[in-house]
Write a protein that holds these residues in place. Structure first.
Motif, PDB file in Angstrom:
ATOM      1  N   ALA A  41       0.831  -1.212   0.000  1.00 37.01           N
ATOM      2  CA  ALA A  41       0.000   0.000   0.000  1.00 37.01           C
ATOM      3  C   ALA A  41       0.861   1.257   0.000  1.00 37.01           C
ATOM      4  O   ALA A  41       0.389   2.332  -0.371  1.00 37.01           O
ATOM      5  CB  ALA A  41      -0.927   0.001   1.212  1.00 37.01           C
ATOM      6  N   ASP A  44       1.205   3.621  -3.210  1.00 36.83           N
ATOM      7  CA  ASP A  44      -0.160   4.105  -3.453  1.00 36.83           C
ATOM      8  C   ASP A  44      -0.177   4.981  -4.710  1.00 36.83           C
ATOM      9  O   ASP A  44       0.819   5.026  -5.449  1.00 36.83           O
ATOM     10  CB  ASP A  44      -0.692   4.853  -2.223  1.00 36.83           C
ATOM     11  CG  ASP A  44       0.156   6.063  -1.871  1.00 36.83           C
ATOM     12  OD1 ASP A  44       1.219   6.239  -2.465  1.00 36.83           O
ATOM     13  OD2 ASP A  44      -0.252   6.841  -0.983  1.00 36.83           O
ATOM     14  N   GLU A 122      -5.651   9.588  -3.152  1.00 36.69           N
ATOM     15  CA  GLU A 122      -5.943   8.214  -3.610  1.00 36.69           C
ATOM     16  C   GLU A 122      -7.190   8.216  -4.503  1.00 36.69           C
ATOM     17  O   GLU A 122      -7.224   7.545  -5.541  1.00 36.69           O
ATOM     18  CB  GLU A 122      -6.175   7.253  -2.423  1.00 36.69           C
ATOM     19  CG  GLU A 122      -5.105   7.228  -1.345  1.00 36.69           C
ATOM     20  CD  GLU A 122      -3.731   6.830  -1.830  1.00 36.69           C
ATOM     21  OE1 GLU A 122      -3.564   6.444  -2.992  1.00 36.69           O
ATOM     22  OE2 GLU A 122      -2.793   6.946  -1.022  1.00 36.69           O
ATOM     23  N   GLY A 305      -4.184   2.052  -0.984  1.00 35.78           N
ATOM     24  CA  GLY A 305      -3.858   3.203  -0.142  1.00 35.78           C
ATOM     25  C   GLY A 305      -5.079   3.641   0.659  1.00 35.78           C
ATOM     26  O   GLY A 305      -5.000   3.873   1.869  1.00 35.78           O
TER      27      GLY A 305
END
Lengths: 429, 67
Positions: A41, A44, A122, A305
């Motif tokens: 993650a 991202d 994100e 993310g």
């Protein structure tokens, strides 16, 4: 006779080793999760944008630098595994308890702000990625929200973790994308693995180095992994597996970053790319399948993310407020925890849909706010890991302290310079 | 009108609960539990100085942008 005995012995030995391997693998699969998830993650939407822009600007020449960032991320995140497994507390609660309410509120407030702003980026990444396929941002936002809410409402940490690990696997899409465009692997290896600064050390290069370091460790990662370790119920005896999981995750994140650079370094080298979505659009015109893979990868990166960042905030608040804050609880048992998770997600998603919202400014502002929290979070981490009363035999050794202090100073210095270069764009050029 | 008043009352009660919760948290974590060694004191001082410098730079940039 002897040969037959030897054959039986060999087979018995083989099956013994095979069974041991399977048993070890099963144990690892039970423990695996927080380390891989947090590290993947970390790549991202912002991270993927940085890598694609780096590849387009400097080709393969900075691959060696990205390899160095893997161990750096490991050293920091490994400490959160030990802290979480030994204290059974998340990072927010540990800061409140050890350093008092002033530093606690500072960390919690800053974390909420920086996480919320990062969450917006994100959503920007996810909507931009699906816009390439002609999907309206409103539909993207609604579908993402439904998905993100659905995966936490099933009431089991284990299920949540395995679903997220599937999304982590999807992050490997950059590997087939790189093979599709058939790069010259000799050039990749020769140019990428020998440490050098192509074209000499310039302000531009320094900016990109700082940006890549800035994506390596974000404050939410420290909070997320420690809380995940606690929610998973990891104990002291699981620490070696937690470390291994984190190491696998660090390798994973570096591999994804390298292949991302190979894709844009091969096809878009020399062009000025501002975002991963722009790279994917440009790539689709040159190589449709690779471009599509890049767009899918960007969407997946944003999704991972968003999952981790929103949870990091909810866990941190739950710990401090004393709410039930486990993914193993049902909505009725932990209403505030789930409500906060949903509120954070929905509010960030709505910002992306506001016509004329200053999204570029928000993306830049994330770097600035993150740098106000990062030094405190990392320094607190080292101080907590040196507290014998808290950590017992799991406290940092002298070697660990030297390495982690150097890394923290390095990260803080370069992240701060990156923040200053964002505030004063002409300073290093 | 009555449902709106009810809603306002509920909101007020919730806010009161939250303020009480914040007070409880402040009381619970009033004293730092970590042993205040020289290294800890220096580190906390370092973070304070770092934050003051960083916020001053941000403030300076903000003022120059406006003016």
């Amino acid at each position: 006779m002897d040969l037959s005995k030897e054959g039986i012995g060999f087979r018995a030995n083989f099956f013994y080793r095979y069974r041991r391997f399977i048993k070890t693998l099963k144990i690892y699969l039970m423990i695996a999760g927080p380390g891989i998830i947090v590290m993947v993650a970390d790549n991202d939407a912002g991270g993927i944008t940085t890598y694609t822009a780096t590849g387009a600007k400097f080709g393969f020449s900075l691959i060696w630098f990205l390899i160095l960032l893997g161990p750096i991320a490991y050293v920091i995140q490994e400490m959160t595994v030990r802290l979480g497994a030994v204290t059974k507390r998340g990072h927010a609660e540990a800061i409140f308890d050890a350093f008092g309410s002033f530093w606690g509120w500072f960390s919690l407030g800053d974390l909420l702000l920086v996480n919320w702003l990062t969450l917006i980026t994100e959503f920007i990444g996810m909507t931009a990625a699906l816009s390439i396929f002609g999907i309206n941002p409103i539909i993207t936002v609604i579908l993402v929200l439904l998905l993100l809410i659905a995966i936490i409402l099933q009431g089991r940490y284990w299920t949540w973790e395995k679903i997220v690990l599937v999304f982590c696997l999807l992050n490997l899409i950059y590997i087939p994308a790189a093979f599709l465009i058939k790069p010259d692997w000799n050039t990749v290896l020769n140019s990428g693995l020998i440490p050098h600064f192509q074209g000499g050390f310039s302000g531009d290069l320094f900016f990109f180095l700082m940006a890549n370091i800035g994506t390596t460790i974000a404050p939410w990662m420290v909070f997320f992994q420690q809380s995940a370790v606690v929610d998973k119920g990891m104990r002291e005896k699981d620490i070696p597996w937690g470390k291994f999981d984190t190491a696998i995750g660090a390798a994973f994140t570096v591999i994804v970053a390298i292949f991302c650079i190979v894709v844009t370094g091969t096809v878009l080298y020399g062009s000025s790319i501002q975002s991963a979505a722009e790279a994917a659009t440009a790539l689709i015109n040159l190589h449709q399948n690779a471009g599509v893979f890049l767009a899918i990868g960007l969407f997946d990166a944003g999704l991972l993310g968003a999952i981790c960042i929103s949870l990091a905030s909810s866990w941190a608040f739950g710990e401090v407020w004393g709410w039930a804050h486990s993914l193993n609880t049902k909505i009725r048992e932990a209403p505030w925890f789930y409500l906060l998770y949903i509120l954070i997600l929905v509010s960030a998603a709505l910002v992306v849909l506001i016509p004329g919202a200053p999204l570029v400014l928000i993306t830049l502002f994330v770097q600035v706010v993150a740098v106000t929290l990062l030094p405190a979070a990392l320094v607190f981490l080292i101080l907590l890991l040196n507290n014998e009363e808290l950590m017992g035999k799991y406290k940092n050794t002298l070697a660990q302290n030297i390495i982690s202090t150097i890394i923290v100073l390095f990260l803080v210095t370069l992240s701060t310079l990156y923040c200053i270069s964002v505030i004063f764009p002409n300073l290093f050029t | 009108m009555a449902p709106i008043i009810n809603l306002i009352d509920k909101f007020k009660t919730t806010m009161h609960h939250q303020v009480d919760a914040i007070r409880d948290i402040n009381r619970k974590y009033r004293t730092p539990r970590i042993k205040m060694t020289r290294a800890v004191r220096l580190s906390l001082l370092g973070i304070r100085i770092y934050l003051i410098i960083l916020l001053s730079i941000l403030l300076y940039r903000f003022i120059t942008l406006i003016t």
